[in-house]
Design an enzyme around this catalytic site. Structure first.
Site, mmCIF file in Angstrom:
data_model
loop_
_atom_site.group_PDB
_atom_site.id
_atom_site.type_symbol
_atom_site.label_atom_id
_atom_site.label_comp_id
_atom_site.label_asym_id
_atom_site.label_seq_id
_atom_site.Cartn_x
_atom_site.Cartn_y
_atom_site.Cartn_z
ATOM 1 N N ARG A 1 5.964 31.682 2.605
ATOM 2 C CA ARG A 1 7.114 32.075 3.303
ATOM 3 C C ARG A 1 6.855 31.574 4.764
ATOM 4 N NH1 ARG A 1 5.653 36.607 0.182
ATOM 5 N NH2 ARG A 1 7.392 37.319 -1.366
ATOM 6 N N LYS B 1 4.563 39.712 3.145
ATOM 7 C CA LYS B 1 5.973 40.480 3.192
ATOM 8 C C LYS B 1 5.698 41.628 2.156
ATOM 9 C CE LYS B 1 10.686 40.276 1.395
ATOM 10 N NZ LYS B 1 11.741 39.358 0.957
ATOM 11 N N HIS C 1 13.006 28.562 4.226
ATOM 12 C CA HIS C 1 12.760 29.640 2.935
ATOM 13 C C HIS C 1 13.139 28.640 1.713
ATOM 14 C CE1 HIS C 1 11.503 33.352 1.591
ATOM 15 N NE2 HIS C 1 12.629 33.207 0.460
ATOM 16 N N ARG D 1 10.582 27.623 -1.377
ATOM 17 C CA ARG D 1 10.289 28.629 -2.341
ATOM 18 C C ARG D 1 10.964 28.463 -3.439
ATOM 19 N NH1 ARG D 1 6.651 32.296 -1.008
ATOM 20 N NH2 ARG D 1 7.821 34.126 -2.327
ATOM 21 N N HIS E 1 4.843 36.907 -5.930
ATOM 22 C CA HIS E 1 5.885 37.862 -6.610
ATOM 23 C C HIS E 1 5.135 38.657 -7.660
ATOM 24 C CE1 HIS E 1 9.229 34.593 -6.103
ATOM 25 N NE2 HIS E 1 8.996 35.327 -4.843
ATOM 26 N N TYR F 1 -2.364 45.222 -9.114
ATOM 27 C CA TYR F 1 -2.073 44.030 -9.665
ATOM 28 C C TYR F 1 -3.156 42.896 -9.145
ATOM 29 C CZ TYR F 1 0.821 39.790 -9.684
ATOM 30 O OH TYR F 1 1.176 38.475 -10.285
#
Length: 452
Positions: free
Chosen positions: A241, A271, A341, A344, A373, A383
């Site tokens: 980002r 983020k 951006h 991405r 993500h 995760y």
């Protein structure tokens, strides 16, 4: 009274002679065989003669039409010979009043009301997109189809917003020309209604590889600080980002001298909500390819003494402006077509298409990992953000190889000018690091430098 037959039958004599027609029009036949149309008239008490051309280029009917037109001017009180000379001068001057000449006069007249950077952007957009096509044409001869063809060329590269802005600038040039008596109408005035509409919703991005590389080359060739050019290149290579790139600190990079260089972006800079930022082992890991490493080697002489890789031009302890890369893309003509951006989206689209052709079973998941993500159904804290690291390096390498094909080496970007420079410019760029350069080892700082 003359007829076509009499004109054709006239033969040369030892001396010039006249064959008269009506209303003082006559044919002058010269000893060499020339047949010249002439018309006698009186103006301001003086006898004058006006030439209408030579037969057969000008026939009898044409000569009479010219006489009647001149006679009409004479009845209105004008000297037809003087009027003809004025028309010639006007046409010559109109030919000299090219679109580029008028546009530069308009720009010079209006530039005081703009910021310096904005004024430079305006003239650069005309030099890039308009002058090559219609710059040398007389402004008075330009038509809506000619202007529209220029705008369609801009649209063809996907720069929809740029086409609209350029139309406004062309229109402003014509309004200036009308006020100066150079033009009589504005052929760009109504063209806004037929230009392509802007796309709404998602942030604009170029997602085809060849146009993406072309866009990067174009942007890097535009005026910009070397740090901004190098930031653009690293953003494209890593697909992080923009805020993560701007806040990059030198101590976040690991093993830059080794075989598996890595960029570890701390969780607090990523983020997400508070839980994401406080997550244990939640750092985002970005494999550094040789192409990305070359960017870091190129930028080191410029910023390596400070904590930030891409600091502000005025304040070394602050990240570069959030608008710096976006403004560079806008100046290059990609306003409304690609934003920082957007790299991405480009990475996701191109690499997922590549994975369908040449990839492995789980490459889509790996690509999502590389973009930070979280797969649907996964809990943030549970995760594994370090999964598939060997494959992530392979995909990062495939992306870097595809993207970098035909691009200049990062070290070349150091020598490109930040702005137009004269022969007496004192700008000096630090020399690049040599081939034996080794990045110094840094301890990771606990201080937070927030990219505002």
């Amino acid at each position: 009274m003359l007829s076509d037959a009499k004109v054709r039958a006239a033969k040369p004599r030892p001396k010039s002679y006249k064959l008269t027609d009506t209303n003082r029009l006559f044919l002058l036949v010269t000893p060499s065989g020339g047949k010249l149309w002439r018309w006698n008239y009186s103006y301001d008490g003086k006898q004058k003669t006006m030439a209408f051309g030579a037969w057969p280029q000008v026939g009898l009917a044409d000569a009479r039409a010219k006489r009647d037109e001149a006679s009409g001017h004479l009845m209105e009180g004008d000297d037809p010979t003087i009027l003809r000379k004025l028309k010639v001068v006007a046409k010559l001057e109109a030919g000299r009043q090219t679109f580029e000449r008028v546009a530069r006069a308009w720009h010079e007249n209006a530039r005081s009301q703009w910021a310096i950077v904005h004024a430079a952007d305006i003239i650069r957009s005309l030099e890039r997109d308009v002058f090559p096509a219609i710059g040398d044409m007389p402004i008075a001869q330009l038509t809506p189809p000619l202007v529209l063809s220029v705008l369609r060329e801009i649209e063809a590269r996907g720069a929809i917003e740029t086409a609209k802005r350029v139309r406004q600038r062309i229109s402003a040039v014509f309004i200036y020309g009308i006020a100066e008596g150079i033009a009589t109408s504005d052929p760009a005035e109504k063209l806004g209604a037929v230009l392509k509409p802007l796309r709404k919703g998602r942030q604009p991005a170029i997602t085809d590889l060849v146009p993406l590389r072309r866009m990067i080359r174009t942007a890097e060739e535009d005026y910009a600080r070397p740090v901004t050019r190098l930031a653009l290149r690293l953003l494209a290579l890593t697909a992080v980002r923009p805020s993560e790139l701007r806040g990059a600190q030198w101590d976040e990079f690991e093993d830059l001298n080794g075989s598996e260089p890595l960029w570890r972006i701390p969780a607090w800079r990523m983020k997400g909500d508070a839980d994401r930022k406080d997550e244990l082992h939640g750092d985002h890991l970005v494999p550094i390819t040789p192409q990305a490493l070359a960017v870091l080697r190129a930028v080191w002489p410029l910023t390596g003494e400070g904590p930030l890789v891409f600091p502000s031009n005025r304040h070394a302890h602050r990240p570069m402006s959030e608008n710096a890369i976006g403004y560079l893309l806008n100046r290059a003509g990609y306003h409304g077509h690609h934003v920082p951006h957007g790299f991405r989206a480009a990475f996701s689209t191109i690499m997922n298409e590549w994975a369908e052709r040449e990839g492995k079973e789980h490459d889509r998941k790996v690509i999502d990992l590389m973009l930070a993500h979280v797969p649907t159904g996964k809990v943030e804290g549970a995760y594994n953000r370090a999964a598939y690291m060997p494959r992530r390096r392979e995909l990062a390498m495939a992306w870097a190889n595809m993207l970098s094909d035909g691009l200049s080496a990062p070290s070349v970007l150091l020598d490109l000018p930040a702005k137009a420079m004269g022969p007496q410019s004192r700008r000096r760029v630090p020399p690049p690091v040599d081939i034996e350069f080794r990045f110094p080892t840094r301890r990771r700082s606990s201080a937070k430098v927030v990219a505002r």
